[in-house]
Structure formats: structure tokens, C-alpha cells
Enzyme design. Structure first.
Site, PDB file in Angstrom:
ATOM      1  N   LYS A  65       0.902  -1.367   0.063  1.00  0.00           N
ATOM      2  CA  LYS A  65       0.144   0.037  -0.053  1.00  0.00           C
ATOM      3  C   LYS A  65       0.754   1.228   0.073  1.00  0.00           C
ATOM      4  O   LYS A  65       2.053   1.256   0.423  1.00  0.00           O
ATOM      5  CB  LYS A  65      -0.927   0.011   1.310  1.00  0.00           C
ATOM      6  CG  LYS A  65      -0.139   0.114   2.503  1.00  0.00           C
ATOM      7  CD  LYS A  65      -1.129   0.142   3.793  1.00  0.00           C
ATOM      8  CE  LYS A  65      -0.660   0.205   4.962  1.00  0.00           C
ATOM      9  NZ  LYS A  65      -1.545   0.534   6.181  1.00  0.00           N
ATOM     10  N   ASP A  75      -4.230  -6.899  11.858  1.00  0.00           N
ATOM     11  CA  ASP A  75      -3.716  -5.555  12.232  1.00  0.00           C
ATOM     12  C   ASP A  75      -3.784  -5.309  13.567  1.00  0.00           C
ATOM     13  O   ASP A  75      -4.489  -6.042  14.424  1.00  0.00           O
ATOM     14  CB  ASP A  75      -4.584  -4.370  11.359  1.00  0.00           C
ATOM     15  CG  ASP A  75      -3.574  -3.268  10.971  1.00  0.00           C
ATOM     16  OD1 ASP A  75      -2.565  -3.020  11.496  1.00  0.00           O
ATOM     17  OD2 ASP A  75      -4.046  -2.670   9.963  1.00  0.00           O
TER      18      ASP A  75
END
Length: 326
Positions: A202, A230
Site C-alpha cells: 500500500k 492488524d
């Protein structure tokens, strides 16, 4: 020379702020004790007043506070609680902040930026804290910001053991949302029986907060159930984008697992619409009705924190809770 010797056992005291009393009550229940009665209120101008309802002299005090929005209010309340206990002669004060405030600001990405996570550690120390306990810090380096012991608890065993009951262990891939959390993904993979790893590439504009663009996935995920991990979910944009990248790359299914459910608007809607089969989080932060959605599963972190508190109080080993890997 004559001496006076004090006889008596150590006394554990649990105090909580007003941000997440439900979690504090769960921790107290796990420990088989009651919360310290605390008188806390706000003055008309926003000033916070805190006073313990009974003596804490000579006690081992644990000050529990979550840090949802408005984070600054809850942080200030916790600092004032620490100060009040210190001035009331508590022998040792441990900060229990499951979600460490300002943890994302742990380094300078550009010139003239603050390192706010270090500032928070300094404020805890100045207020009178002797020790910090937190769960899944944004980066491990934050442990070095505090001049004293830091107990870095991990939610991986709790989350991974639950997910193992929800998937076919032979057909899962652990996916890191970026390259920075590959080491954590390796711990997940080990916990899930040696599952293969992948990561999402990303890009992020440092001048725009809460915004990153997921581009492509590196690793074998086609036809497999992906466990997308995450440490926290804030607005949900990054993690939702990663779900779409995985789906487009041929993933059979996606389960999101995160420790801290910040869930700022419009996270609940984004996650609900993301296509993920399930979103699994812990209760380090309180969740309102508007922050919940059908795919959400919330696991209690209270047993883990209670065990860690007990180990600290008994002068035991917090690391032993994680097979020596904490």
C-alpha cells in the site's frame, strides 16, 4: 539501635477511569476483587476531579483506563488519578492502558513532527507511574520510551485461538496489511500451525491522516481463506481496501482480526460492506451500538490483563504467559 519492623502483606488495588468501566469490572471479577471506589467528576469548565474513596497507603495500585474518543480527556483523567494515588502514598503505581494513547506517533516521518508516544510516556512518569502495561503496541520501540518496566501483552493467542475454530487450518493464509507488520504476521502463522504468509502493498500520503491506498498482494492467496491482521482499525479505509485487493486476487474468504477497535466514522459501515466474512476484535476499547455490525465479534481481553496484573503483583513472570516470547 532498636528498630521498628512493619508486618503485613502486600495489598493490590484496582482503580479505573470512566472511559471503559465494563472492562475494569471484568478484570476485577477475574482477579476476585472489587474496584477501588473513586469519586470523579468534571467541573463546568472541563477540569477533572478525582479522589479515591478509601486509603491506598502502601498499596500496589493498578490504574486502568481505556482511551477512546475523546482520547485527551481520558488520558488527562488517568494522569490525575496517578497523581492522586501517588500523593496518597501508594507504594507502586502501574498504568494499565490496553490501547496506548498516541501510539501511532512513535517516530518522526517528516521534519518538525512530534514524537507524541514518547511525550505520553514522559507524562505517565511525571505523574508518578512506576510501570506501564499495554496490549499490542503499534510498534515495539514504544517500550523504550518509558524509564521503567513495560509489560507488552499480546492478543495474538486470544485472537488466533478463536479464529482457528472458524477456519480450515489447512487452507488459510495469514496476510499482513503492509510490510511493517510482517514480523507480527509470522507470529500469527506460527500460532496457526505454520500457515503461509502474504502481505498487501500500500501507499500512504504522509500529509493526509487516516488514508492509505491498498494496491496489490504479494503471496499465494488464490482459493484460500485469508486472515487479515492488524493492531488497530480506525476509520476502516485501509483494511477494507485490503479486503477488496484480496478478493480481486482470488481469495476464497477473508477474516479480519485486529486488537484495537478504534472504529472512527465511517468504520462500521465500511467494514460491514467490505465483503469480509467476520471482523474479530478485542474489547480494549468500548464500542457503542452505532459501532457494531452483524459481522463483528468482540473477544474479552480481561482474562489476559488480569493474569498479567496477578503476575506483576506476585513478582512473577509476565513473559511466561506467552511461552517466553513476550
Amino acid at each position: 539501635m532498636s528498630e521498628i519492623t512493619a508486618h503485613g502483606e502486600k495489598k493490590l488495588v484496582l482503580a479505573t477511569g470512566r472511559a471503559h468501566p465494563e472492562l475494569a469490572r471484568e478484570i476485577a471479577k477475574e482477579l476476585g476483587t472489587d474496584l477501588l471506589p473513586v469519586d470523579a467528576y468534571d467541573f463546568a469548565n472541563g477540569e477533572i476531579y478525582v479522589r479515591a474513596g478509601e486509603s491506598v497507603r502502601g498499596t500496589d495500585a493498578f490504574v486502568i483506563q481505556a482511551h477512546p474518543a475523546p482520547l485527551n480527556n481520558h488520558l488527562m483523567e488517568q494522569l490525575i488519578m496517578i497523581d492522586s494515588l501517588k500523593r496518597a502514598s501508594a507504594k507502586r503505581i502501574t498504568v494499565v492502558s490496553p490501547f496506548y494513547p498516541y501510539s501511532r506517533q512513535d517516530k518522526k516521518g517528516r521534519g518538525r513532527e512530534p514524537i507524541s508516544a514518547r511525550l505520553v510516556a514522559d507524562m505517565y512518569k511525571t505523574a508518578g507511574a512506576d510501570r506501564i502495561m499495554s496490549v499490542d503496541l503499534h510498534t515495539a520501540q514504544i517500550q523504550g520510551f518509558f524509564d521503567g518496566p513495560v509489560d507488552h501483552l499480546m492478543a495474538i493467542p486470544l485472537l488466533a485461538d478463536y479464529i482457528r475454530t472458524r477456519v480450515d487450518a489447512d487452507n488459510i493464509t495469514v496476510v499482513s496489511p503492509d510490510t511493517g507488520r510482517v514480523r507480527v504476521a509470522e507470529q500469527w502463522a506460527e500460532r496457526l500451525g505454520g500457515a503461509p504468509l502474504a502481505f498487501v502493498h500500500k501507499s500512504r500520503d504522509l500529509t493526509v491522516p487516516n488514508q492509505a491506498v491498498s494496491k496489490t498482494v504479494v503471496g499465494q492467496i488464490e482459493g484460500r481463506t485469508c486472515v487479515l491482521i492488524d493492531d488497530m482499525i480506525d476509520t476502516g479505509g485501509t483494511i477494507s481496501g485490503a479486503v477488496q485487493v484480496l478478493k480481486n486476487a482470488g481469495a476464497k474468504d477473508v477474516i479480519i482480526a485486529a486488537t484495537h477497535a478504534v472504529f472512527s466514522e465511517p468504520a462500521a459501515q465500511r467494514l460491514s460492506d467490505s465483503g469480509a466474512r467476520e471482523v474479530v476484535v478485542t474489547n480494549t476499547l468500548p464500542l457503542s451500538a452505532s459501532q457494531r455490525f452483524p459481522q463483528l465479534t468482540v473477544l474479552s481481553i480481561a482474562p489476559l490483563i488480569a493474569r498479567a496484573v496477578r503476575e506483576v503483583f506476585d513478582d512473577g513472570s509476565v513473559t511466561s504467559l506467552f511461552d517466553g516470547n513476550a
